[in-house]
Design an enzyme around this catalytic site. Structure first.
Site, PDB file in Angstrom:
ATOM      1  N   CYS A  21       4.379 -20.602  60.016  1.00 52.95           N
ATOM      2  CA  CYS A  21       4.789 -21.214  61.280  1.00 52.95           C
ATOM      3  C   CYS A  21       5.467 -20.188  62.196  1.00 52.95           C
ATOM      4  O   CYS A  21       6.541 -19.678  61.867  1.00 52.95           O
ATOM      5  CB  CYS A  21       5.726 -22.380  60.954  1.00 52.95           C
ATOM      6  SG  CYS A  21       6.685 -22.997  62.341  1.00 52.95           S
ATOM      7  N   CYS A  65       8.945 -21.139  63.450  1.00 50.55           N
ATOM      8  CA  CYS A  65       9.895 -21.072  62.335  1.00 50.55           C
ATOM      9  C   CYS A  65      10.452 -19.648  62.196  1.00 50.55           C
ATOM     10  O   CYS A  65      11.622 -19.463  61.865  1.00 50.55           O
ATOM     11  CB  CYS A  65       9.227 -21.494  61.030  1.00 50.55           C
ATOM     12  SG  CYS A  65       8.637 -23.201  61.022  1.00 50.55           S
TER      13      CYS A  65
END
Length: 104
Positions: free
Chosen positions: A29, A32
């Site tokens: 991600c 993230c």
């Protein structure tokens, strides 16, 4: 306090006492990866007041499913085991600090 990695088996025990900010994330991600250093900075500034826990949703689908995590990163703030706030997406350090301090 250091940021801790938490598994499904440890999740409930981790959030049951005190203030805990949980980062639901995954290694693939992009956002993230952006929020990770913000959480490190948060840990450095107010880590004594809050535990920061990371839950890899790929490895721990039970916890992510239990809290209806539909997109990552999602941050959930728990106070003594109660889910008190949710933040979806990358948030600035000041916003996260204010959120944590509001629940102290």
């Amino acid at each position: 306090m250091a940021i801790v990695n938490v598994s499904d088996a440890e999740f409930q025990n981790t959030v049951r006492e005190g203030l805990v900010l949980v980062d639901f994330w995954a290694p693939w991600c992009g956002p993230c990866k952006i929020i990770a250093p913000i959480l490190e900075e948060l840990s450095g500034s107010i880590g004594d007041a809050v535990t920061i826990a990371k839950v890899n949703v790929d490895d721990n689908p039970e916890s992510a499913g239990r809290y209806g995590i539909m997109s990552i990163p999602t941050l959930k703030l728990f106070k003594d085991g109660v889910d008190v706030a949710t933040y979806v997406g990358v948030r600035p350090l000041a916003e996260l600090e204010a959120a944590v301090k509001a629940h102290l």
